[in-house]
Design a protein around this motif. Sequence first.
Motif, PDB file in Angstrom:
ATOM      1  N   GLN A 132       0.834  -1.202   0.000  1.00 50.74           N
ATOM      2  CA  GLN A 132       0.000   0.000   0.000  1.00 50.74           C
ATOM      3  C   GLN A 132       0.871   1.256   0.000  1.00 50.74           C
ATOM      4  OE1 GLN A 132      -3.591   0.175  -0.169  1.00 50.74           O
ATOM      5  NE2 GLN A 132      -2.891   2.195  -0.772  1.00 50.74           N
ATOM      6  N   GLU A 133       1.930   1.254   0.783  1.00 52.93           N
ATOM      7  CA  GLU A 133       2.845   2.398   0.836  1.00 52.93           C
ATOM      8  C   GLU A 133       3.487   2.648  -0.526  1.00 52.93           C
ATOM      9  OE1 GLU A 133       4.740   5.697   2.236  1.00 52.93           O
ATOM     10  OE2 GLU A 133       3.270   4.512   3.354  1.00 52.93           O
ATOM     11  N   ALA A 134       3.896   1.581  -1.202  1.00 54.79           N
ATOM     12  CA  ALA A 134       4.487   1.720  -2.531  1.00 54.79           C
ATOM     13  C   ALA A 134       3.472   2.297  -3.523  1.00 54.79           C
ATOM     14  CB  ALA A 134       5.001   0.369  -3.023  1.00 54.79           C
ATOM     15  N   LEU A 135       2.219   1.914  -3.378  1.00 57.51           N
ATOM     16  CA  LEU A 135       1.175   2.396  -4.284  1.00 57.51           C
ATOM     17  C   LEU A 135       0.810   3.858  -4.032  1.00 57.51           C
ATOM     18  CD1 LEU A 135      -1.177  -0.697  -4.253  1.00 57.51           C
ATOM     19  CD2 LEU A 135       0.153   0.134  -6.189  1.00 57.51           C
ATOM     20  N   ASN A 136       0.976   4.312  -2.802  1.00 59.03           N
ATOM     21  CA  ASN A 136       0.576   5.673  -2.457  1.00 59.03           C
ATOM     22  C   ASN A 136       1.239   6.717  -3.348  1.00 59.03           C
ATOM     23  OD1 ASN A 136      -1.180   4.797  -0.498  1.00 59.03           O
ATOM     24  ND2 ASN A 136       0.265   5.091   1.182  1.00 59.03           N
ATOM     25  N   GLY A 137       2.461   6.465  -3.771  1.00 56.79           N
ATOM     26  CA  GLY A 137       3.151   7.405  -4.652  1.00 56.79           C
ATOM     27  C   GLY A 137       2.522   7.518  -6.028  1.00 56.79           C
ATOM     28  N   PHE A 138       1.735   6.524  -6.406  1.00 56.78           N
ATOM     29  CA  PHE A 138       1.117   6.523  -7.730  1.00 56.78           C
ATOM     30  C   PHE A 138      -0.326   7.047  -7.713  1.00 56.78           C
ATOM     31  CE2 PHE A 138       4.372   3.247  -8.008  1.00 56.78           C
ATOM     32  CZ  PHE A 138       4.985   3.556  -9.209  1.00 56.78           C
ATOM     33  N   MET A 139      -0.884   7.222  -6.537  1.00 54.56           N
ATOM     34  CA  MET A 139      -2.304   7.582  -6.440  1.00 54.56           C
ATOM     35  C   MET A 139      -2.632   8.880  -7.179  1.00 54.56           C
ATOM     36  SD  MET A 139      -3.407   4.952  -4.963  1.00 54.56           S
ATOM     37  CE  MET A 139      -5.044   5.194  -4.355  1.00 54.56           C
ATOM     38  N   ASP A 140      -1.794   9.901  -7.024  1.00 53.99           N
ATOM     39  CA  ASP A 140      -2.058  11.164  -7.708  1.00 53.99           C
ATOM     40  C   ASP A 140      -1.920  11.013  -9.216  1.00 53.99           C
ATOM     41  OD1 ASP A 140      -2.674  12.550  -5.404  1.00 53.99           O
ATOM     42  OD2 ASP A 140      -0.638  13.305  -5.118  1.00 53.99           O
ATOM     43  N   LEU A 141      -0.960  10.202  -9.657  1.00 53.35           N
ATOM     44  CA  LEU A 141      -0.790   9.975 -11.093  1.00 53.35           C
ATOM     45  C   LEU A 141      -2.023   9.326 -11.705  1.00 53.35           C
ATOM     46  CD1 LEU A 141       2.882   8.666 -11.329  1.00 53.35           C
ATOM     47  CD2 LEU A 141       1.990  10.823 -12.184  1.00 53.35           C
ATOM     48  N   ALA A 142      -2.657   8.449 -10.965  1.00 56.86           N
ATOM     49  CA  ALA A 142      -3.830   7.743 -11.481  1.00 56.86           C
ATOM     50  C   ALA A 142      -4.992   8.696 -11.747  1.00 56.86           C
ATOM     51  CB  ALA A 142      -4.257   6.649 -10.509  1.00 56.86           C
ATOM     52  N   LYS A 143      -4.985   9.847 -11.100  1.00 61.33           N
ATOM     53  CA  LYS A 143      -6.067  10.821 -11.268  1.00 61.33           C
ATOM     54  C   LYS A 143      -5.870  11.696 -12.502  1.00 61.33           C
ATOM     55  CE  LYS A 143      -6.677  11.008  -6.287  1.00 61.33           C
ATOM     56  NZ  LYS A 143      -6.420  11.777  -5.078  1.00 61.33           N
ATOM     57  N   LYS A 144      -4.660  11.684 -13.052  1.00 60.74           N
ATOM     58  CA  LYS A 144      -4.357  12.529 -14.214  1.00 60.74           C
ATOM     59  C   LYS A 144      -4.858  11.857 -15.488  1.00 60.74           C
ATOM     60  CE  LYS A 144      -0.745  15.062 -12.109  1.00 60.74           C
ATOM     61  NZ  LYS A 144      -1.490  16.103 -11.495  1.00 60.74           N
ATOM     62  N   PRO A 145      -5.472  12.630 -16.362  1.00 62.35           N
ATOM     63  CA  PRO A 145      -5.979  12.025 -17.607  1.00 62.35           C
ATOM     64  C   PRO A 145      -4.841  11.733 -18.587  1.00 62.35           C
ATOM     65  CG  PRO A 145      -6.363  14.385 -17.623  1.00 62.35           C
ATOM     66  CD  PRO A 145      -5.794  14.054 -16.268  1.00 62.35           C
ATOM     67  N   VAL A 146      -5.049  10.730 -19.419  1.00 62.26           N
ATOM     68  CA  VAL A 146      -4.113  10.422 -20.502  1.00 62.26           C
ATOM     69  C   VAL A 146      -4.270  11.520 -21.553  1.00 62.26           C
ATOM     70  CG1 VAL A 146      -3.571   8.748 -22.318  1.00 62.26           C
ATOM     71  CG2 VAL A 146      -4.286   7.953 -20.049  1.00 62.26           C
ATOM     72  N   ILE A 149      -3.349   0.459  -9.944  1.00 57.50           N
ATOM     73  CA  ILE A 149      -3.721   1.329  -8.837  1.00 57.50           C
ATOM     74  C   ILE A 149      -5.086   0.887  -8.316  1.00 57.50           C
ATOM     75  CG2 ILE A 149      -4.141   3.705  -8.096  1.00 57.50           C
ATOM     76  CD1 ILE A 149      -1.314   3.298  -9.140  1.00 57.50           C
ATOM     77  N   PRO A 150      -5.155   0.428  -7.083  1.00 62.11           N
ATOM     78  CA  PRO A 150      -6.454   0.025  -6.545  1.00 62.11           C
ATOM     79  C   PRO A 150      -7.357   1.250  -6.349  1.00 62.11           C
ATOM     80  CG  PRO A 150      -4.767  -0.117  -4.845  1.00 62.11           C
ATOM     81  CD  PRO A 150      -4.072   0.255  -6.118  1.00 62.11           C
ATOM     82  N   LEU A 151      -8.647   1.046  -6.537  1.00 63.64           N
ATOM     83  CA  LEU A 151      -9.605   2.141  -6.386  1.00 63.64           C
ATOM     84  C   LEU A 151      -9.827   2.500  -4.923  1.00 63.64           C
ATOM     85  CD1 LEU A 151     -12.185   1.027  -9.097  1.00 63.64           C
ATOM     86  CD2 LEU A 151     -10.344   2.716  -9.296  1.00 63.64           C
ATOM     87  N   GLU A 152      -9.476   1.571  -4.029  1.00 62.68           N
ATOM     88  CA  GLU A 152      -9.588   1.784  -2.584  1.00 62.68           C
ATOM     89  C   GLU A 152      -8.330   1.212  -1.943  1.00 62.68           C
ATOM     90  OE1 GLU A 152     -14.218   1.266  -1.551  1.00 62.68           O
ATOM     91  OE2 GLU A 152     -13.229  -0.582  -2.183  1.00 62.68           O
ATOM     92  N   PRO A 153      -8.052   1.557  -0.688  1.00 60.35           N
ATOM     93  CA  PRO A 153      -6.906   0.939  -0.013  1.00 60.35           C
ATOM     94  C   PRO A 153      -7.049  -0.592  -0.005  1.00 60.35           C
ATOM     95  CG  PRO A 153      -7.718   2.793   1.265  1.00 60.35           C
ATOM     96  CD  PRO A 153      -8.708   2.561   0.156  1.00 60.35           C
ATOM     97  N   LEU A 154      -5.922  -1.276  -0.101  1.00 61.99           N
ATOM     98  CA  LEU A 154      -5.934  -2.738  -0.194  1.00 61.99           C
ATOM     99  C   LEU A 154      -6.659  -3.404   0.971  1.00 61.99           C
ATOM    100  CD1 LEU A 154      -2.279  -3.303  -1.431  1.00 61.99           C
ATOM    101  CD2 LEU A 154      -4.383  -3.436  -2.776  1.00 61.99           C
ATOM    102  N   ASP A 155      -6.446  -2.903   2.187  1.00 64.34           N
ATOM    103  CA  ASP A 155      -7.107  -3.533   3.337  1.00 64.34           C
ATOM    104  C   ASP A 155      -8.621  -3.387   3.257  1.00 64.34           C
ATOM    105  OD1 ASP A 155      -6.929  -0.797   3.861  1.00 64.34           O
ATOM    106  OD2 ASP A 155      -6.437  -1.055   5.977  1.00 64.34           O
TER     107      ASP A 155
END
Length: 168
Positions: free
Chosen positions: A14-28, A92-98
Amino acid sequence: MSDGFKKLMLEQVQEALNGFMDLAKKPVPKKGWIRTMREALGMSSYVLANRMGCNRSNITTIEQRERKGNINLETLEQVAKAMNCKLVYCLIPLEPLDKILEEQAKKVAKKQIRSVNHSMKLEQQGLTPKQLQQQEDDLVQELLKGNPKNLWGHESKLIQRKPNSPIH
């Protein structure tokens, strides 16, 4: 695998994914990443084709395939390398893994407990709504402590116990 180790592993992922969360919100970009990066670098499709060892029409095809969403990772990796870029691939999960695991455990527990309770009702031994909810909550906790593989389509491997039996 111990509970502590599983929890630590989940937290690390989850910590490793947190760095990508903002990127996932950016449009292609509308033109796609390949063409956008190529143009930002001032690189013509002819130059990119030479760097990749193919012809210019292949670059046009690659850019079109990317925009349509049917390009493969190997091709993206080759294009990235030719433009001195690095391809970063991540789910990128849509919600936290837990939370995903907890929701799945709730579905499994509800299905399992309701099935057993239905049989018990036929024998006049059904649970009250409060007892039913407590059994579901207990089973959710038990499932979350167990192997996460048991949450995903392996109903035959799920913990088999009757409602009101003690949780170990």
